[in-house]
Design an enzyme around this catalytic site. Structure first.
Site, short mmCIF file in Angstrom:
data_model
loop_
_atom_site.label_atom_id
_atom_site.label_comp_id
_atom_site.label_asym_id
_atom_site.label_seq_id
_atom_site.Cartn_x
_atom_site.Cartn_y
_atom_site.Cartn_z
CB CYS A 101 -3.44 2.64 1.17
SG CYS A 101 -2.85 2.49 -0.53
N GLY A 126 -7.43 -18.66 -0.27
CA GLY A 126 -8.68 -19.36 -0.56
C GLY A 126 -9.83 -18.97 0.35
CB ILE A 133 1.56 -21.74 8.83
CG1 ILE A 133 2.13 -20.35 8.55
CG2 ILE A 133 1.50 -21.99 10.32
CD1 ILE A 133 3.45 -20.08 9.25
CG ASP A 156 -6.89 0.59 -8.24
OD1 ASP A 156 -5.94 1.34 -8.01
OD2 ASP A 156 -7.18 -0.37 -7.50
NE ARG A 164 0.63 4.19 -4.46
CZ ARG A 164 1.23 4.33 -5.63
NH1 ARG A 164 2.23 5.19 -5.74
NH2 ARG A 164 0.84 3.65 -6.69
CG LEU A 165 1.67 -2.19 0.11
CD1 LEU A 165 3.10 -2.20 0.63
CD2 LEU A 165 0.89 -3.35 0.72
#
Length: 628
Positions: free
Chosen positions: A2, A360, A287, A100, A50-51
Site C-alpha cells: 500500500c 532472490g 529480462i 495482518d 490499498r493494494l
C-alpha cells in the site's frame, strides 16, 4: 502492499484538511489502486491507498481497534500473522478480520513498542494512539518498505514517498546539498538523509515516536549477532530449513503470484523451492539484453525448463531511456542505479500476469556473492607487501588515463585499494565519485559548502559499530545495513510499486538473515568460490552449469549506449545551458567526463548516469515547481 500518509498539526485546535490528505493519497494511487481510506480526528489525519493481497474484502484501512482508540495505516506484509493471531486470541483479543493489519493493532495493545519483536515480514506503518496522544511509526528490519517524514513548525507529516509531503502547505522545495554530495558518492541518498531539505527517511530497523511535538527515534534490531556454535553439515541443514520456511510463508496470498527469475543462484533457488511447495506451475519472469555480455536469459530458461514453469521474457533496448523521466518521478529522489530500468520492465511484465512476485534479493550480501568481496579478500592479503602499494596506485591511475572499459575500471579500483585499511578497501569498490573527483567536479561555491563535511562518514559510522572479529563478515554486514536497504531494496520497491506489484524476498526473512550473519565468512567465500555454503546446501536443486557460472549482475549496457545510441541524448541533457548553470558543477569538467567516455579513454558511465538522473530529477521536482 500500500501507500500511507498522514498529518499531525502541532496546534491541536487546527483541523487536518481532508482535501490535502486526499491529494497526498492520490499521488500514491500506483501503490494502492484497489481502494482508499481516511481517518481525521481533529488535528490528526491518516490516509491510505490499498493494494489488496490478503483478506481482499475486509482489510480496509485506516483500521481501528475495537474501541476506536487506535488507528493504523500500514504498508507491507506480516508473514507470520496467522500464528500471531492465534496466540493473541488465546490471550483474549477478538478479531473481526483475517488480515495482518489487525494483528499489528492487537500486538501493540499487548506489547506496546515491543510488538516489533514479534513481527516477521516487511512493513512501514503509523499507529495513532488517541489515549496517549502519540503516533508510533516503524520500519521493517531490513528496510524493504519506505517511510519519509518532515517535522517543521511543530507539524509532523509522513508518507511512503517524498512527493506527497511536497503537497503539505508551507513545505519549501529546496535541495539539501549534503544529500546531493552523498548521492554522487554512492548513487543513492542514504537514510536518514533526503534530497529535500527539511525532509528525512526513517532508517531501517528503527521506530519513531511522535509525542508533544517531539520525535524520538530508536533502533530495535541489528545484524551483529553472536557466532553460531554449529558444524558445517548442521549449518547446511539449518539453512535449507530456514529458507524453505521463509519461501513457504511468502506464498500466502489471496491473489496470483509468481517469481522474478534472473538465472542466477539466488532467484533460481527461490523458484526451485516454490516449485516444490506449489501445486501449479510457477509463473516466472525474466529480462534480457541484445548485448550478450549482459544477457542472462539462457540461464533463466534452463531453470524454467527444469521446473516446467510458465515462463515469460522481455528484451530491454536502448529506447528504454524513454522511460527514464517516468522513473525519476516515481523514485522521488535522485537514484542512479541503472538496473532500475530492467527492474521496472520485469515488474511491468510480471504485473500483467500476477499481483505478487518472489525474488532472490539479499543472497549476495548474505553469502558473499559480489566480485568485490573476493577483491577485498585478496587485497587484504597483499596489504603486507609495502613495495607493491605505491606502484599499484600509480598503475591504477595510469590505467584510468589510458583506456576505458568495465574490466579496466575494475582493475583500476582494485589496484587503488591496495595499501588501504579494510574500510578504505571497501570504499574503493562502492564509491562512484570519490573525494578527489567530487572536488574536481564542484564549483567553488559548492565545494565551499562541503568544507568540513565527510560523505564517507556515513559508512564509517556503520562500520565502526560492527564487531571487528571477521573483516569480510564485517563488510558483508556493512552492505546489509547500507547498500542493500538504501539501493537494492529501494530499486525493487519503487519499480514494483510503480506497477502495483508486490515483491517478496525469502532471503530477507530476518531469521534467515540472523542465521547467515552468525556463520563464518570462510563458509561463504571459500578460496575463490563465492556463496559456497549456499550452493552446497542447494546443490541438488540446481544444474551444475548454474552453480558454476560466473556472476553477471543485473547490469545495463549504458557504457555502450552513451557512446552509440544515446550519445547525443547525453550531450543534449548534460550540456544544456540550464543544466550547466545550476551552480553545482564546473561546466568544463562535465564536458571532460563526456569526452573522456565517448572517446574511450575512460568508462565514466556510472558517473554520467548519476549526473543525467540528477538533471532529470531537477527538471521534474525543482524547475517545474511541481507539485502545484
Amino acid at each position: 502492499m500500500c501507500g500511507i500518509c498522514g498529518i499531525i498539526h502541532g496546534d491541536r485546535t487546527k483541523p487536518v484538511s481532508r482535501a490535502t490528505l486526499e491529494a497526498m493519497t492520490r499521488l500514491m494511487v500506483h501503490r494502492g489502486p484497489d481502494g482508499e481510506g481516511y481517518h481525521i480526528e481533529g488535528n490528526v489525519g491518516l490516509g491510505h491507498r490499498r493494494l489488496s493481497i490478503i483478506d481482499v474484502e475486509a482489510g480496509r484501512q485506516p483500521m481501528a481497534n475495537e474501541d476506536g482508540t487506535l488507528w493504523l495505516v500500514y504498508n507491507g506484509e506480516i508473514y507470520n500473522f496467522r500464528e500471531l493471531a492465534l496466540d493473541l486470541k488465546n490471550r483474549g483479543h477478538a478479531f473481526s478480520t483475517r488480515c495482518d493489519t489487525e494483528v499489528i493493532l492487537h500486538l501493540y495493545e499487548e506489547y506496546g513498542t515491543r510488538c516489533l519483536d514479534h513481527m516477521r515480514g516487511m512493513f512501514a506503518f503509523a499507529l495513532w494512539d488517541s489515549k496517549k496522544r502519540r503516533l508510533f511509526c516503524a520500519r521493517d528490519r531490513l528496510g524493504v518498505k519506505p517511510f519519509f517524514y518532515s517535522l517543521t513548525g511543530g507539524d509532523f507529516v509522513f508518507a511512503s514517498g517524498p512527493a506527497p509531503i511536497l503537497l503539505f502547505p508551507g513545505f519549501e522545495r529546496r535541495v539539501d546539498r549534503r544529500s546531493l554530495d552523498l548521492y554522487l558518492t554512492y548513487q543513492y541518498v542514504p537514510s536518514p538523509n533526503c534530497i529535500f531539505d527539511g525532509m528525512k527517511k526513517l532508517p531501517p530497523a528503527h521506530f519513531l515516536m511522535f509525542e508533544d511535538g517531539c520525535a524520538r527515534i530508536e533502533r530495535y534490531w541489528n545484524v551483529d549477532v553472536e557466532p553460531a556454535a554449529i558444524s558445517y553439515a548442521d549449518a547446511k541443514e539449518r539453512l535449507r530449513a530456514l529458507l524453505t520456511e521463509a519461501t513457504r510463508l511468502r506464498l500466502v496470498s489471496d491473489v496470483p503470484l509468481g517469481a522474478f527469475l534472473s538465472g542466477g543462484i539466488d532467484s533460481s533457488i527461490v523458484v526451485a523451492l516454490m516449485s516444490g511447495l506449489m501445486t501449479e506451475p510457477v509463473k516466472t519472469f525474466s529480462i534480457g539484453f541484445a548485448d550478450r555480455s549482459y544477457n542472462e536469459l539462457p540461464y533463466a530458461r534452463s531453470i524454467a525448463s527444469r521446473y516446467k514453469t510458465d515462463h515469460h521474457e522481455f528484451i530491454v533496448e536502448p529506447k528504454a531511456i524513454d522511460l527514464l523521466p517516468k522513473l525519476v518521478w516515481h523514485y522521488g529522489e535522485p537514484f542512479a542505479d541503472s538496473s532500475a530500468l530492467p527492474t521496472y520492465h520485469v515488474a511491468e511484465m510480471t504485473r500483467r500476469e500476477v499481483k505478487v512476485a518472489l525474488n532472490g534479493d539479499a543472497g549476495d550480501e548474505l553469502f558473499a556473492g559480489y566480485d568485490r568481496y573476493l577483491a577485498f579478500k585478496i587485497a587484504g592479503r597483499l596489504a603486507g607487501m609495502p613495495l607493491v602499494m605505491k606502484e599499484a596506485e600509480l598503475l591504477g591511475k595510469s590505467l584510468g588515463r589510458a583506456c576505458g572499459g568495465r574490466i579496466v575500471e575494475r582493475a583500476r579500483r582494485f589496484l587503488r585499494s591496495l595499501g588501504r585499511d579494510a574500510l578504505g578497501r571497501y570504499l574503493s569498490y562502492v564509491v562512484y565519485f570519490d573525494d578527489d573527483e567530487r572536488i574536481r567536479l564542484y564549483t567553488p561555491d559548492m565545494g565551499g559548502l562541503m568544507a568540513g563535511w565527510d560523505a564517507q562518514g556515513y559508512l564509517r559510522r556503520i562500520y565502526d559499530s560492527l564487531s571487528p572479529d571477521d573483516q569480510l563478515g564485517r563488510v558483508l554486514r556493512l552492505d546489509l545495513l547500507s547498500y542493500l536497504p538504501e539501493d537494492l531494496l529501494v530499486k525493487v520497491d519503487i519499480a514494483t510499486m510503480a506497477n502495483s506489484l508486490e515483491a517478496r524476498s525469502p532471503f530477507l526473512d530476518h531469521k534467515v538473515v540472523e542465521f547467515a550473519c552468525s556463520l563464518p565468512s570462510r563458509w561463504k567465500l571459500r578460496g575463490r568460490k563465492s556463496k559456497y555454503i549456499l550452493k552446497d546446501a542447494f546443490s541438488s536443486l540446481l544444474p551444475a552449469a548454474i552453480m558454476r557460472r560466473k556472476k553477471m549482475g543485473f547490469g545495463v549496457p549504458i557504457a555502450r549506449w552513451f557512446r552509440e545510441e544515446l550519445r547525443e541524448y547525453l550531450r543534449e541533457v548534460l550540456l544544456d545551458r540550464k543544466s550547466l548553470s545550476r551552480g553545482y558543477f564546473r561546466p568544463e569538467r562535465v564536458r571532460e567526463l563526456i569526452e573522456e567516455h565517448q572517446s574511450g579513454i575512460r568508462d565514466h558511465s556510472p558517473r554520467l548516469w548519476a549526473l543525467l538522473v540528477l538533471e532529470l530529477w531537477h527538471r521534474e521536482f525543482i524547475d517545474r515547481g511541481w507539485p502545484k
